[in-house]
Write a protein that holds these residues in place. Structure first.
Motif, PDB file in Angstrom:
ATOM      1  N   VAL A 230      12.676 -49.092  38.781  1.00 48.07           N
ATOM      2  CA  VAL A 230      12.237 -48.331  39.950  1.00 48.07           C
ATOM      3  C   VAL A 230      13.311 -47.322  40.326  1.00 48.07           C
ATOM      4  CG1 VAL A 230      11.538 -48.493  42.371  1.00 48.07           C
ATOM      5  CG2 VAL A 230      10.915 -50.309  40.766  1.00 48.07           C
ATOM      6  N   LEU A 231      12.896 -46.080  40.517  1.00 55.45           N
ATOM      7  CA  LEU A 231      13.840 -45.055  40.949  1.00 55.45           C
ATOM      8  C   LEU A 231      14.258 -45.307  42.399  1.00 55.45           C
ATOM      9  CD1 LEU A 231      12.182 -41.886  39.407  1.00 55.45           C
ATOM     10  CD2 LEU A 231      14.312 -42.979  38.687  1.00 55.45           C
ATOM     11  N   SER A 232      15.484 -44.983  42.692  1.00 59.68           N
ATOM     12  CA  SER A 232      16.040 -45.171  44.026  1.00 59.68           C
ATOM     13  C   SER A 232      15.286 -44.341  45.062  1.00 59.68           C
ATOM     14  CB  SER A 232      17.514 -44.763  44.028  1.00 59.68           C
ATOM     15  OG  SER A 232      18.032 -44.806  45.340  1.00 59.68           O
ATOM     16  N   ALA A 233      15.282 -44.827  46.275  1.00 60.79           N
ATOM     17  CA  ALA A 233      14.674 -44.078  47.385  1.00 60.79           C
ATOM     18  C   ALA A 233      15.582 -42.942  47.847  1.00 60.79           C
ATOM     19  CB  ALA A 233      14.378 -45.009  48.548  1.00 60.79           C
ATOM     20  N   LYS A 234      16.853 -42.997  47.468  1.00 61.85           N
ATOM     21  CA  LYS A 234      17.808 -41.963  47.865  1.00 61.85           C
ATOM     22  C   LYS A 234      17.839 -40.861  46.807  1.00 61.85           C
ATOM     23  CE  LYS A 234      20.651 -45.214  50.402  1.00 61.85           C
ATOM     24  NZ  LYS A 234      21.973 -45.827  50.535  1.00 61.85           N
ATOM     25  N   PRO A 235      17.549 -39.617  47.190  1.00 61.88           N
ATOM     26  CA  PRO A 235      17.491 -38.520  46.217  1.00 61.88           C
ATOM     27  C   PRO A 235      18.738 -38.381  45.350  1.00 61.88           C
ATOM     28  CG  PRO A 235      16.573 -37.801  48.296  1.00 61.88           C
ATOM     29  CD  PRO A 235      17.179 -39.159  48.540  1.00 61.88           C
ATOM     30  N   SER A 236      19.918 -38.562  45.914  1.00 60.59           N
ATOM     31  CA  SER A 236      21.139 -38.414  45.111  1.00 60.59           C
ATOM     32  C   SER A 236      21.236 -39.510  44.052  1.00 60.59           C
ATOM     33  CB  SER A 236      22.382 -38.424  45.995  1.00 60.59           C
ATOM     34  OG  SER A 236      22.500 -39.653  46.684  1.00 60.59           O
ATOM     35  N   GLN A 237      20.785 -40.718  44.392  1.00 67.56           N
ATOM     36  CA  GLN A 237      20.802 -41.803  43.411  1.00 67.56           C
ATOM     37  C   GLN A 237      19.723 -41.611  42.350  1.00 67.56           C
ATOM     38  OE1 GLN A 237      20.660 -45.509  45.560  1.00 67.56           O
ATOM     39  NE2 GLN A 237      22.810 -45.380  46.154  1.00 67.56           N
ATOM     40  N   THR A 238      18.581 -41.073  42.759  1.00 67.60           N
ATOM     41  CA  THR A 238      17.523 -40.770  41.795  1.00 67.60           C
ATOM     42  C   THR A 238      18.033 -39.762  40.766  1.00 67.60           C
ATOM     43  OG1 THR A 238      15.758 -41.188  43.374  1.00 67.60           O
ATOM     44  CG2 THR A 238      15.201 -39.812  41.491  1.00 67.60           C
ATOM     45  N   THR A 239      18.699 -38.717  41.254  1.00 68.00           N
ATOM     46  CA  THR A 239      19.260 -37.704  40.359  1.00 68.00           C
ATOM     47  C   THR A 239      20.251 -38.344  39.393  1.00 68.00           C
ATOM     48  OG1 THR A 239      18.965 -35.970  42.006  1.00 68.00           O
ATOM     49  CG2 THR A 239      20.576 -35.545  40.264  1.00 68.00           C
ATOM     50  N   ALA A 240      21.103 -39.207  39.888  1.00 67.70           N
ATOM     51  CA  ALA A 240      22.083 -39.885  39.028  1.00 67.70           C
ATOM     52  C   ALA A 240      21.387 -40.760  37.991  1.00 67.70           C
ATOM     53  CB  ALA A 240      23.039 -40.719  39.877  1.00 67.70           C
ATOM     54  N   GLN A 241      20.329 -41.464  38.388  1.00 70.87           N
ATOM     55  CA  GLN A 241      19.583 -42.302  37.446  1.00 70.87           C
ATOM     56  C   GLN A 241      18.986 -41.456  36.320  1.00 70.87           C
ATOM     57  OE1 GLN A 241      17.268 -44.200  40.771  1.00 70.87           O
ATOM     58  NE2 GLN A 241      17.274 -45.943  39.362  1.00 70.87           N
ATOM     59  N   LEU A 242      18.403 -40.327  36.681  1.00 70.14           N
ATOM     60  CA  LEU A 242      17.771 -39.468  35.680  1.00 70.14           C
ATOM     61  C   LEU A 242      18.807 -38.789  34.784  1.00 70.14           C
ATOM     62  CD1 LEU A 242      14.960 -37.918  37.899  1.00 70.14           C
ATOM     63  CD2 LEU A 242      14.733 -39.742  36.193  1.00 70.14           C
ATOM     64  N   GLU A 243      19.910 -38.342  35.369  1.00 70.78           N
ATOM     65  CA  GLU A 243      20.962 -37.713  34.571  1.00 70.78           C
ATOM     66  C   GLU A 243      21.580 -38.692  33.575  1.00 70.78           C
ATOM     67  OE1 GLU A 243      23.585 -36.053  37.518  1.00 70.78           O
ATOM     68  OE2 GLU A 243      22.427 -34.181  37.624  1.00 70.78           O
ATOM     69  N   ALA A 244      21.618 -39.969  33.919  1.00 69.57           N
ATOM     70  CA  ALA A 244      22.210 -40.980  33.042  1.00 69.57           C
ATOM     71  C   ALA A 244      21.409 -41.191  31.756  1.00 69.57           C
ATOM     72  CB  ALA A 244      22.352 -42.300  33.787  1.00 69.57           C
ATOM     73  N   VAL A 245      20.136 -40.814  31.761  1.00 70.11           N
ATOM     74  CA  VAL A 245      19.294 -41.061  30.575  1.00 70.11           C
ATOM     75  C   VAL A 245      18.724 -39.780  29.970  1.00 70.11           C
ATOM     76  CG1 VAL A 245      18.703 -43.418  31.254  1.00 70.11           C
ATOM     77  CG2 VAL A 245      17.256 -41.505  32.013  1.00 70.11           C
ATOM     78  N   VAL A 246      19.226 -38.635  30.399  1.00 71.12           N
ATOM     79  CA  VAL A 246      18.652 -37.359  29.959  1.00 71.12           C
ATOM     80  C   VAL A 246      18.698 -37.190  28.431  1.00 71.12           C
ATOM     81  CG1 VAL A 246      20.729 -35.931  30.218  1.00 71.12           C
ATOM     82  CG2 VAL A 246      18.469 -34.910  30.554  1.00 71.12           C
ATOM     83  N   ASN A 247      19.664 -37.779  27.767  1.00 69.08           N
ATOM     84  CA  ASN A 247      19.781 -37.620  26.313  1.00 69.08           C
ATOM     85  C   ASN A 247      19.330 -38.842  25.518  1.00 69.08           C
ATOM     86  OD1 ASN A 247      20.830 -34.934  26.304  1.00 69.08           O
ATOM     87  ND2 ASN A 247      22.755 -35.765  27.057  1.00 69.08           N
TER      88      ASN A 247
ATOM     89  N   ALA B 233       8.069 -45.127  40.523  1.00 67.35           N
ATOM     90  CA  ALA B 233       8.477 -44.404  41.724  1.00 67.35           C
ATOM     91  C   ALA B 233       7.375 -44.559  42.770  1.00 67.35           C
ATOM     92  CB  ALA B 233       8.700 -42.929  41.418  1.00 67.35           C
ATOM     93  N   ALA B 234       7.766 -44.532  44.023  1.00 65.76           N
ATOM     94  CA  ALA B 234       6.792 -44.614  45.100  1.00 65.76           C
ATOM     95  C   ALA B 234       5.857 -43.408  45.025  1.00 65.76           C
ATOM     96  CB  ALA B 234       7.503 -44.640  46.451  1.00 65.76           C
ATOM     97  N   THR B 235       4.584 -43.635  45.271  1.00 62.92           N
ATOM     98  CA  THR B 235       3.591 -42.567  45.141  1.00 62.92           C
ATOM     99  C   THR B 235       3.910 -41.360  46.005  1.00 62.92           C
ATOM    100  OG1 THR B 235       2.182 -43.659  46.784  1.00 62.92           O
ATOM    101  CG2 THR B 235       1.717 -44.112  44.473  1.00 62.92           C
ATOM    102  N   HIS B 236       4.458 -41.574  47.182  1.00 65.19           N
ATOM    103  CA  HIS B 236       4.764 -40.442  48.066  1.00 65.19           C
ATOM    104  C   HIS B 236       5.990 -39.653  47.590  1.00 65.19           C
ATOM    105  CE1 HIS B 236       7.307 -43.660  49.729  1.00 65.19           C
ATOM    106  NE2 HIS B 236       8.095 -42.698  50.142  1.00 65.19           N
ATOM    107  N   ARG B 237       6.696 -40.127  46.565  1.00 63.63           N
ATOM    108  CA  ARG B 237       7.893 -39.434  46.072  1.00 63.63           C
ATOM    109  C   ARG B 237       7.664 -38.742  44.730  1.00 63.63           C
ATOM    110  NH1 ARG B 237      12.509 -41.909  44.893  1.00 63.63           N
ATOM    111  NH2 ARG B 237      13.486 -39.927  45.281  1.00 63.63           N
ATOM    112  N   ILE B 238       6.528 -38.921  44.112  1.00 64.83           N
ATOM    113  CA  ILE B 238       6.283 -38.396  42.767  1.00 64.83           C
ATOM    114  C   ILE B 238       6.556 -36.906  42.676  1.00 64.83           C
ATOM    115  CG2 ILE B 238       4.558 -38.068  40.950  1.00 64.83           C
ATOM    116  CD1 ILE B 238       5.237 -40.947  41.145  1.00 64.83           C
ATOM    117  N   ALA B 239       6.000 -36.116  43.581  1.00 61.69           N
ATOM    118  CA  ALA B 239       6.177 -34.664  43.520  1.00 61.69           C
ATOM    119  C   ALA B 239       7.661 -34.288  43.611  1.00 61.69           C
ATOM    120  CB  ALA B 239       5.389 -33.975  44.621  1.00 61.69           C
ATOM    121  N   ASP B 240       8.404 -34.933  44.491  1.00 64.53           N
ATOM    122  CA  ASP B 240       9.820 -34.636  44.631  1.00 64.53           C
ATOM    123  C   ASP B 240      10.607 -35.032  43.374  1.00 64.53           C
ATOM    124  OD1 ASP B 240       9.494 -33.604  47.168  1.00 64.53           O
ATOM    125  OD2 ASP B 240       9.968 -35.484  48.171  1.00 64.53           O
TER     126      ASP B 240
END
Length: 74
Positions: free
Chosen positions: A39-56, A65-72
């Motif tokens: 599950v992606l973090s509810a905190k945008p900065s942590q979400t970014t870190a999670q995604l950057e950690a697996v980009v490659n 991810a929570a449905t209300h956060r998908i677009a973000d």
């Protein structure tokens, strides 16, 4: 799956015991190797870190991810 989509054939997932495998089977993404990141973090900065950690990571990736956060998140 990919060939079916290219031919204009609708691919409809069948509900199953695990939302991840249902989504993966209908996505057309390679499924021989995939990685579920949880599950992606509810905190945008942590979400970014999670995604950057697996980009490659060289395989299909899946996240919840929570449905209300998908677009973000996208």
């Amino acid at each position: 799956m990919k060939l079916a989509r290219q031919q204009g054939i609708d691919v409809v997932p069948v509900p199953g015991a695990c939302a991840l495998t249902v989504a993966l089977s209908a996505s057309g993404l390679p499924s021989d190797r995939f990685r579920f990141e949880g599950v992606l973090s509810a905190k945008p900065s942590q979400t970014t870190a999670q995604l950057e950690a697996v980009v490659n990571v060289p395989r299909s990736l899946s996240f919840y991810a929570a449905t209300h956060r998908i677009a973000d998140v996208l």
